[in-house]
Structure formats: C-alpha cells, structure tokens
Design a protein around this motif. Sequence first.
Motif, mmCIF file in Angstrom:
data_model
loop_
_atom_site.group_PDB
_atom_site.id
_atom_site.type_symbol
_atom_site.label_atom_id
_atom_site.label_comp_id
_atom_site.label_asym_id
_atom_site.label_seq_id
_atom_site.Cartn_x
_atom_site.Cartn_y
_atom_site.Cartn_z
ATOM 1 N N SER A 9 -56.102 -8.339 5.057
ATOM 2 C CA SER A 9 -56.272 -7.887 3.685
ATOM 3 C C SER A 9 -56.741 -9.027 2.821
ATOM 4 O O SER A 9 -56.262 -10.144 2.900
ATOM 5 C CB SER A 9 -54.948 -7.332 3.157
ATOM 6 O OG SER A 9 -54.547 -6.228 3.920
ATOM 7 N N PRO A 31 -57.350 -11.779 0.177
ATOM 8 C CA PRO A 31 -56.416 -12.484 -0.685
ATOM 9 C C PRO A 31 -56.723 -12.346 -2.149
ATOM 10 O O PRO A 31 -55.912 -12.657 -2.996
ATOM 11 C CB PRO A 31 -56.566 -13.943 -0.236
ATOM 12 C CG PRO A 31 -57.938 -14.031 0.309
ATOM 13 C CD PRO A 31 -58.241 -12.711 0.898
ATOM 14 N N GLN A 62 -55.433 -14.510 -5.856
ATOM 15 C CA GLN A 62 -54.106 -15.090 -5.950
ATOM 16 C C GLN A 62 -54.178 -16.578 -6.278
ATOM 17 O O GLN A 62 -53.368 -17.089 -7.032
ATOM 18 C CB GLN A 62 -53.351 -14.889 -4.620
ATOM 19 C CG GLN A 62 -53.007 -13.433 -4.335
ATOM 20 C CD GLN A 62 -51.898 -12.928 -5.214
ATOM 21 O OE1 GLN A 62 -51.263 -13.691 -5.914
ATOM 22 N NE2 GLN A 62 -51.676 -11.630 -5.209
ATOM 23 N N GLY A 106 -47.794 -6.481 4.402
ATOM 24 C CA GLY A 106 -48.164 -7.741 3.769
ATOM 25 C C GLY A 106 -48.293 -7.673 2.262
ATOM 26 O O GLY A 106 -48.361 -8.711 1.602
ATOM 27 N N GLY A 107 -48.345 -6.461 1.697
ATOM 28 C CA GLY A 107 -48.479 -6.323 0.248
ATOM 29 C C GLY A 107 -49.352 -5.153 -0.105
ATOM 30 O O GLY A 107 -49.558 -4.231 0.705
ATOM 31 N N HIS A 164 -52.983 -3.940 -2.563
ATOM 32 C CA HIS A 164 -54.176 -4.326 -3.302
ATOM 33 C C HIS A 164 -54.822 -3.053 -3.841
ATOM 34 O O HIS A 164 -55.259 -2.194 -3.074
ATOM 35 C CB HIS A 164 -55.156 -5.070 -2.384
ATOM 36 C CG HIS A 164 -56.396 -5.535 -3.080
ATOM 37 N ND1 HIS A 164 -57.499 -6.030 -2.408
ATOM 38 C CD2 HIS A 164 -56.725 -5.588 -4.399
ATOM 39 C CE1 HIS A 164 -58.431 -6.370 -3.265
ATOM 40 N NE2 HIS A 164 -57.979 -6.098 -4.487
ATOM 41 N N GLU A 202 -52.799 -6.999 -7.354
ATOM 42 C CA GLU A 202 -52.506 -7.525 -6.024
ATOM 43 C C GLU A 202 -51.066 -8.006 -5.964
ATOM 44 O O GLU A 202 -50.590 -8.715 -6.869
ATOM 45 C CB GLU A 202 -53.452 -8.677 -5.686
ATOM 46 C CG GLU A 202 -54.909 -8.231 -5.576
ATOM 47 C CD GLU A 202 -55.851 -9.403 -5.455
ATOM 48 O OE1 GLU A 202 -56.326 -9.658 -4.331
ATOM 49 O OE2 GLU A 202 -56.097 -10.059 -6.469
ATOM 50 N N SER A 226 -48.238 -9.677 -3.063
ATOM 51 C CA SER A 226 -48.074 -10.287 -1.745
ATOM 52 C C SER A 226 -46.599 -10.430 -1.427
ATOM 53 O O SER A 226 -45.839 -11.004 -2.218
ATOM 54 C CB SER A 226 -48.750 -11.664 -1.702
ATOM 55 O OG SER A 226 -48.472 -12.338 -0.487
ATOM 56 N N THR A 227 -46.190 -9.903 -0.267
ATOM 57 C CA THR A 227 -44.802 -10.054 0.158
ATOM 58 C C THR A 227 -44.536 -11.458 0.690
ATOM 59 O O THR A 227 -43.388 -11.904 0.703
ATOM 60 C CB THR A 227 -44.474 -9.027 1.243
ATOM 61 O OG1 THR A 227 -45.384 -9.188 2.354
ATOM 62 C CG2 THR A 227 -44.600 -7.612 0.701
ATOM 63 N N ARG A 228 -45.580 -12.154 1.122
ATOM 64 C CA ARG A 228 -45.397 -13.507 1.656
ATOM 65 C C ARG A 228 -45.122 -14.510 0.554
ATOM 66 O O ARG A 228 -44.214 -15.328 0.654
ATOM 67 C CB ARG A 228 -46.639 -13.917 2.454
ATOM 68 C CG ARG A 228 -46.546 -15.313 3.069
ATOM 69 C CD ARG A 228 -47.782 -15.621 3.877
ATOM 70 N NE ARG A 228 -48.977 -15.603 3.042
ATOM 71 C CZ ARG A 228 -49.408 -16.664 2.360
ATOM 72 N NH1 ARG A 228 -48.742 -17.806 2.398
ATOM 73 N NH2 ARG A 228 -50.517 -16.585 1.635
ATOM 74 N N THR A 229 -45.905 -14.445 -0.525
ATOM 75 C CA THR A 229 -45.727 -15.395 -1.632
ATOM 76 C C THR A 229 -44.833 -14.860 -2.739
ATOM 77 O O THR A 229 -44.497 -15.606 -3.664
ATOM 78 C CB THR A 229 -47.096 -15.752 -2.228
ATOM 79 O OG1 THR A 229 -47.714 -14.564 -2.757
ATOM 80 C CG2 THR A 229 -48.008 -16.358 -1.172
ATOM 81 N N THR A 284 -47.351 -11.344 -7.848
ATOM 82 C CA THR A 284 -48.217 -10.236 -8.228
ATOM 83 C C THR A 284 -49.203 -10.728 -9.281
ATOM 84 O O THR A 284 -48.854 -11.575 -10.118
ATOM 85 C CB THR A 284 -47.419 -9.052 -8.792
ATOM 86 O OG1 THR A 284 -46.718 -9.470 -9.958
ATOM 87 C CG2 THR A 284 -46.445 -8.516 -7.755
#
Length: 331
Positions: free
Chosen positions: A9, A11, A14, A238-239, A241, A259, A261-264, A267
Amino acid sequence: MGSVLALSSSPGHQNWPFSTEPPLSRWDTHPAHWDSPPRWERKDGRLPNPGSFHSLHRSCKDVFPHQIEGVKMIINKTLSSFFKVSHSLHLSAVSPSYYRFHVEHLQSDDYSKDKEAPALIGEMDSSGSLNAHALLHLTERVRARTVFQTQQSQFVTWQFETEYRGSDFTAAVTVANPDILRESVILVAHFLQSVSSGLVLGGELVYHRGRAEEGGILTLAGQYSRPNWVATLNAGKGGAHASYYHRANKQIQVGVEFEASTRTQETTTSFGYQMELPEANMVFRGMINSRCIIGGVLEKRLSPLPATLIMGAFVNHRGDKLQVGLGVTVG
C-alpha cells in the motif's frame, strides 16, 4: 528499495514533504499505460478493464504538488523515435547533491496502450547507483516487467512482475528480492474486478518470508467513479488509505486524501488542488495537510523556448521549517 515498497500500500504523504529520503526514481511511479475511455463512456454494454492496482489513487495524487528543494536542472533530448536521454543536476543544502543520467529505449508495440510506454530504461547517478527497468508486452493482454536497482556496489532490489488484463478484470503477480541462500522472498498479488460501469472491487496480498520472520498483509480496495469525480478506499491490517478526486471545471481540480498507518500509529489528512491557466501557459498546484504543512509549485512554460520554469515552496509550521526550490526543464 523504492520499487519493492511501492508494491505494498502506497505510503502517500506520511513523511512528505520534509523527508530525508532521496527523491524517487522516475520508474518508482508506475507509467500511465492504460488510457481506455472512462467507464461511464462505454457504449457497447460491456464492463471495461479496471486498469492497474497501482493507479487506483492516481487521479487524486496527480493534483498534489511534487516536492522541490534547492536548484534542479533537467535537459531532455530525443535522439530518435525510439531513443531518449536526459541529464539531471540537483544542488541542495539539505540533501546530498547529485547528477543523474537517464536513458530510454521506447517500443513500437501495437499492443501497448500508451505509445510512449518505455521498453527499456537505464539510469545512473554520481554515486554509482544503477537502476534498470524493462517492460515487455508479451501478448495483447499479458505484460511483463523487471526491475533491478543497486545502491553503489550493493544490489537492493530485483523484482519480476507479470500482469494479465482481461475484458473486465486485472490480475498481477510480483516476485521481489528472491534469495535462495537467505531463504527470503516477497510475493505480491493484485486483483481488480469491474462490478459495474462505475464500481471496481479488488485486493492486494503481500507475503514476506525470511529466516527470522514470516507473514502476510491483505488489503481490500474499492473505487467508485462518476464523470467528474472518483472515490477510492484501501483498507487492511497495515492501515487505510482513502482519496477523493473532483474536477470542478477545465481549469480546477481538487483532491482529498486520508491515510492511517497501524505501524506508525499516525493519521494524515491532506487537501490538494490544481489550477491551469492555458492562456498564461501556467499550472499551479497547492496543498495543506493536518501536520500543518503548506506547499505550492508553479510551472510556467517559457514559450517559444522549449523550456519550463518550476518554482516551489513548502512550509512546516509545526516544525518551523522552510524549503524553497527552483527548477528548469529543457526539451
């Protein structure tokens, strides 16, 4: 590893526009090789091909300005109907300055939807990093793509992609960085299906295997289009978009992106617009996002010279940072 990261997906913005990462190479953005009529203009009663998975958010992303910083000069030269070269020089006080030589060998394939789709691309910069990209239309519906990238003397990316375009669907499989000795590989599968004249549904599956870890990420995608607007959503582990593109008239286009992101655990919401002034040979793109970043880029065609002047500025109010850029493209 720009091309490998582009398989998952996108990025988005971000880390943009004040990222310390180097600018993407020309082929990190997939070529717009699909230009069939919009879905709402089909007259034969059949559902159209939905295009590539990578281009789902393209209408919205094209509205946003591209980051420009420092001084940049690009000279393009067409040597023949099949051969093009370009020289790029970028001087910057923030990121490393570089010189980049780019060469393209174009194809005259009757199956190609875009007559300018490159068949072979090569690029080398002043640090010794090399990029190679090959695009081959095997049949009217099957396309193969290969990418190799090195960072100085180290291989960082090698990937192989095959895409099949049916009458109303697109399926693609990519193998990235296969390594037998390290027992690692990245597999990416894409599928899009036209459900109606305006609705497209599909998904992306990314599988990674290595000695220390193994896992996969599934992302579902949907897009609904009308004559003057497009709404797109990608959502998965992963989030998420989401984007919305609207063409107000011939001169003004706007886009909104969200957007997460579950990693960082971050939003971002971004608003962008594009204004065209054909009488003045100018195009202006502007943006603002929830991270208090405001930016704009003005492109001015210097007629009758074969040159374009580019001026841009981006301000990060939260971080008290300013980036100003000036560029000239010749040819």
